[in-house]
Design a protein around this motif. Structure first.
Motif, mmCIF file in Angstrom:
data_model
loop_
_atom_site.group_PDB
_atom_site.id
_atom_site.type_symbol
_atom_site.label_atom_id
_atom_site.label_comp_id
_atom_site.label_asym_id
_atom_site.label_seq_id
_atom_site.Cartn_x
_atom_site.Cartn_y
_atom_site.Cartn_z
ATOM 1 N N ALA B 34 -11.841 -30.489 -12.436
ATOM 2 C CA ALA B 34 -12.303 -31.734 -11.818
ATOM 3 C C ALA B 34 -13.544 -32.308 -12.491
ATOM 4 O O ALA B 34 -13.729 -33.519 -12.533
ATOM 5 C CB ALA B 34 -12.581 -31.495 -10.336
ATOM 6 N N GLU B 298 -15.437 -38.597 0.985
ATOM 7 C CA GLU B 298 -14.566 -37.435 0.874
ATOM 8 C C GLU B 298 -15.221 -36.215 1.510
ATOM 9 O O GLU B 298 -14.592 -35.486 2.286
ATOM 10 C CB GLU B 298 -14.280 -37.158 -0.608
ATOM 11 N N ARG B 302 -13.510 -34.300 4.630
ATOM 12 C CA ARG B 302 -12.820 -33.042 4.371
ATOM 13 C C ARG B 302 -13.645 -31.818 4.750
ATOM 14 O O ARG B 302 -13.114 -30.742 4.912
ATOM 15 C CB ARG B 302 -12.411 -32.979 2.902
ATOM 16 N N TYR B 318 -11.305 -26.722 3.176
ATOM 17 C CA TYR B 318 -11.431 -27.500 1.946
ATOM 18 C C TYR B 318 -12.461 -26.873 1.011
ATOM 19 O O TYR B 318 -12.227 -26.723 -0.191
ATOM 20 C CB TYR B 318 -11.843 -28.938 2.269
ATOM 21 N N TRP B 319 -13.602 -26.461 1.576
ATOM 22 C CA TRP B 319 -14.627 -25.823 0.745
ATOM 23 C C TRP B 319 -14.050 -24.567 0.085
ATOM 24 O O TRP B 319 -14.174 -24.364 -1.119
ATOM 25 C CB TRP B 319 -15.861 -25.447 1.579
ATOM 26 N N ARG B 322 -11.451 -25.392 -2.658
ATOM 27 C CA ARG B 322 -12.003 -26.004 -3.864
ATOM 28 C C ARG B 322 -12.878 -25.042 -4.664
ATOM 29 O O ARG B 322 -13.136 -25.262 -5.831
ATOM 30 C CB ARG B 322 -12.814 -27.258 -3.530
ATOM 31 N N HIS B 323 -13.398 -23.980 -4.010
ATOM 32 C CA HIS B 323 -14.281 -23.053 -4.727
ATOM 33 C C HIS B 323 -13.596 -21.718 -5.015
ATOM 34 O O HIS B 323 -14.242 -20.784 -5.487
ATOM 35 C CB HIS B 323 -15.575 -22.837 -3.940
ATOM 36 N N HIS B 346 -23.633 -29.177 -7.927
ATOM 37 C CA HIS B 346 -23.393 -30.595 -7.610
ATOM 38 C C HIS B 346 -24.698 -31.357 -7.776
ATOM 39 O O HIS B 346 -25.554 -31.343 -6.887
ATOM 40 C CB HIS B 346 -22.867 -30.750 -6.190
ATOM 41 N N ASP B 356 -16.737 -35.785 -8.365
ATOM 42 C CA ASP B 356 -16.219 -34.737 -9.247
ATOM 43 C C ASP B 356 -16.957 -34.683 -10.583
ATOM 44 O O ASP B 356 -17.217 -33.620 -11.123
ATOM 45 C CB ASP B 356 -14.721 -34.949 -9.502
#
Lengths: 146, 373
Positions: B34, B298, B302, B318-319, B322-323, B346, B356
């Motif tokens: 991403a 987002e 999310r 979601y966390w 994504r990780h 981030h 992203d």
């Protein structure tokens, strides 16, 4: 009529003025720290009339001890602050903590509100109780010498 | 038979630049992580300009570039397909009837990709020229469309390559060299001026397309994004939270979750993090006024709006998803500290955007041995 102001800008004079201007700040940090220690001394005397001053040695013993009577994740001060007061520590969340030693972090123990907040929290986390004025005074005295 | 310029230079440049940008967009879209989104976006913006140029060139280009010259009658397309099956299709001076339809399809797919991509960017990342217009849910739906169009384009490219293979290898029409040199051997050229290369006109049109799209896009992108607002973070909030961990953007939890966290500070994940009443009240008011419910981003949809039993952000599905691919050692690097410090990677965590392309993974070579998954 012309007014002329002559300012002798000698390098030594500039250094002297700069050095003098720094002095009060240096003085006030340790002054504030002394005030905080004096406050602890007053409270300690109230509790124990035989109070004979704070001890850096007792403060060191407290700092290095592992009471493990508080929250399970924080058995001792050194869990987060590291065993060396001059070294950086790390919060359990991973953020850096400035060294506790006053020689490394001169602004340590100069804000009484902050000092009280962290003693309140960390004594509960490590010891499971609030600290006595004697413990706090010993601790700050120890760190001031470091 | 005479060698005649069929594909003018601007058209040929368009074709190969499009090949390059579609390849970059495809790789960064399908395969790359991403964090490479900014390269994908760059390819997308380049494609938008190329597309605008091609549409204009379809009207103002040389004869065989113009849409009017495309043999689009359905009957001739069927005839061409039938003759292909008999392995005897005639060479066409410009596009063959099936190829012409192919180009229309590819142009539509590319247009759909660019538009849906901008809608996704605006809705999900609150960025780009449509950031001011599109809400998160619309961006979410456009993401599905973007993916469908991408697979559609992948299919169209496969058919195109098959067509080129059939023409070049089986029918021995030199279509590949024609798209490189522009020349074909033909009995007669249909239009006058076909030998000219149209360089100046192409450059002018391309420059106009680029300037208009970039200028207009920049202007639109400067309009504040809908669903995201700048937040005035009180110094006390940054200081009190930030002493131990990243001071989270308020949009990452609901007002109810924040109330739960603030009322449980005396046992804050195993530590006493209690505050005096005045400080706690000031922070509580800030959190309530800017909680997830007040953001259309987002991150707010999310993670922020998803309450967890632990109240932790890192426990939202979601966390976790994504990780999942990130090695534990990355979180333990001194520049990150632990999973709770969003700003370790981030770079825009403080803004609550979590775009992203603002992900900056730390130098993985510093990882201790064996900690990589």
């Amino acid at each position: 009529m012309k007014i002329r102001i002559i300012v002798p800008l000698h390098p030594k004079l500039i250094i002297a003025v700069l050095a003098l201007s720094l002095l009060p700040i240096q003085g006030s940090a340790s002054e504030l720290r002394q005030q905080i220690i004096a406050g602890f001394a007053q409270d300690a005397k109230l509790k124990n009339s035989g109070f004979a001053g704070f001890s850096a040695g007792r403060g060191q013993t407290l700092f290095l001890s592992k009471p493990a009577t508080g929250k399970p994740d924080t058995p001792s001060c050194t869990t987060c602050h590291s065993i060396n007061p001059a070294a950086k520590g790390q919060t359990r969340a991973g953020k850096e903590i400035a060294p506790m030693a006053v020689s490394k972090t001169p602004e340590r123990f100069t804000d009484s509100k902050k000092v009280e907040k962290w003693f309140r929290r960390n004594c509960k986390s490590v010891l499971g109780r609030i600290c006595t004025a004697l413990e706090k005074g010993d601790f700050v005295t120890f760190m001031s010498n470091q | 038979m005479a060698k005649v310029m069929i594909w003018d230079l601007p058209l040929r440049l368009f074709h190969w630049l499009m090949v390059a940008t579609v390849a970059i967009a495809g790789i960064t879209g399908f395969v790359a992580p991403a964090a490479w989104l900014d390269i994908h976006l760059f390819a997308g913006y380049a494609l938008a300009i190329l597309l605008a140029f091609r549409l204009a060139w379809g009207v103002l280009g040389s004869y065989y570039s113009r849409f009017r010259s495309f043999p689009l009658a359905p009957r001739s397309a069927f005839r061409h397909l039938r003759s292909l099956l008999r392995n005897s299709a005639a060479a066409h001076t410009g596009h063959n009837p099936v190829g012409a339809w192919m180009i229309i399809a590819v142009l539509f797919l590319l247009l759909a990709l660019v538009l849906s991509g901008l809608i996704v960017l605006g809705g999900q990342e609150n960025l780009g020229p449509l950031g001011f217009l599109v809400d998160f849910q619309t961006g979410w739906r456009a993401a599905a469309l973007h993916e469908i169009a991408a697979w559609g384009l992948a299919g169209a490219i496969a058919v195109h390559l098959l067509g080129v293979f059939v023409e070049a290898r089986l029918l021995r029409h030199p279509v590949v060299s024609a798209m490189i040199t522009g020349n074909k051997l033909v009995t007669r050229a249909k239009a006058k001026g076909q030998g000219r290369s149209y360089k100046a006109r192409g450059l002018t049109l391309f420059t106009i397309a680029a300037l208009m799209l970039l200028g207009g896009g920049k202007m639109l992108a400067s309009i504040p994004a809908s669903g995201w607002k700048p937040v005035q973070t009180p110094a006390v909030y940054s200081a009190e939270c930030g002493d131990c961990h990243d001071a989270y953007h308020p949009s990452l939890r609901t007002a109810a979750s924040w109330r739960g966290i603030m009322s449980g500070l005396s046992d804050h994940y195993g530590e006493d993090a209690s505050l005096d009443a005045e400080t706690a009240a000031a922070m509580g008011a800030f959190l309530a006024a800017n909680a997830a419910e007040t953001f259309d981003t987002e991150a707010a949809w999310r993670m922020g709006r998803i309450d967890t039993k632990s109240l932790r952000i890192t426990d939202t599905p979601y966390w976790t998803a994504r990780h999942a691919g990130i090695a534990d050692g990355v979180f333990k690097l001194s520049s990150v500290g632990s999973k709770v410090n969003c700003n370790g990677c981030h770079r825009d965590a403080a803004s609550g955007r979590f775009a992203d392309q603002d992900i900056h993974l730390p130098n993985l070579s510093k990882l201790p041995n064996g900690s990589q998954k």
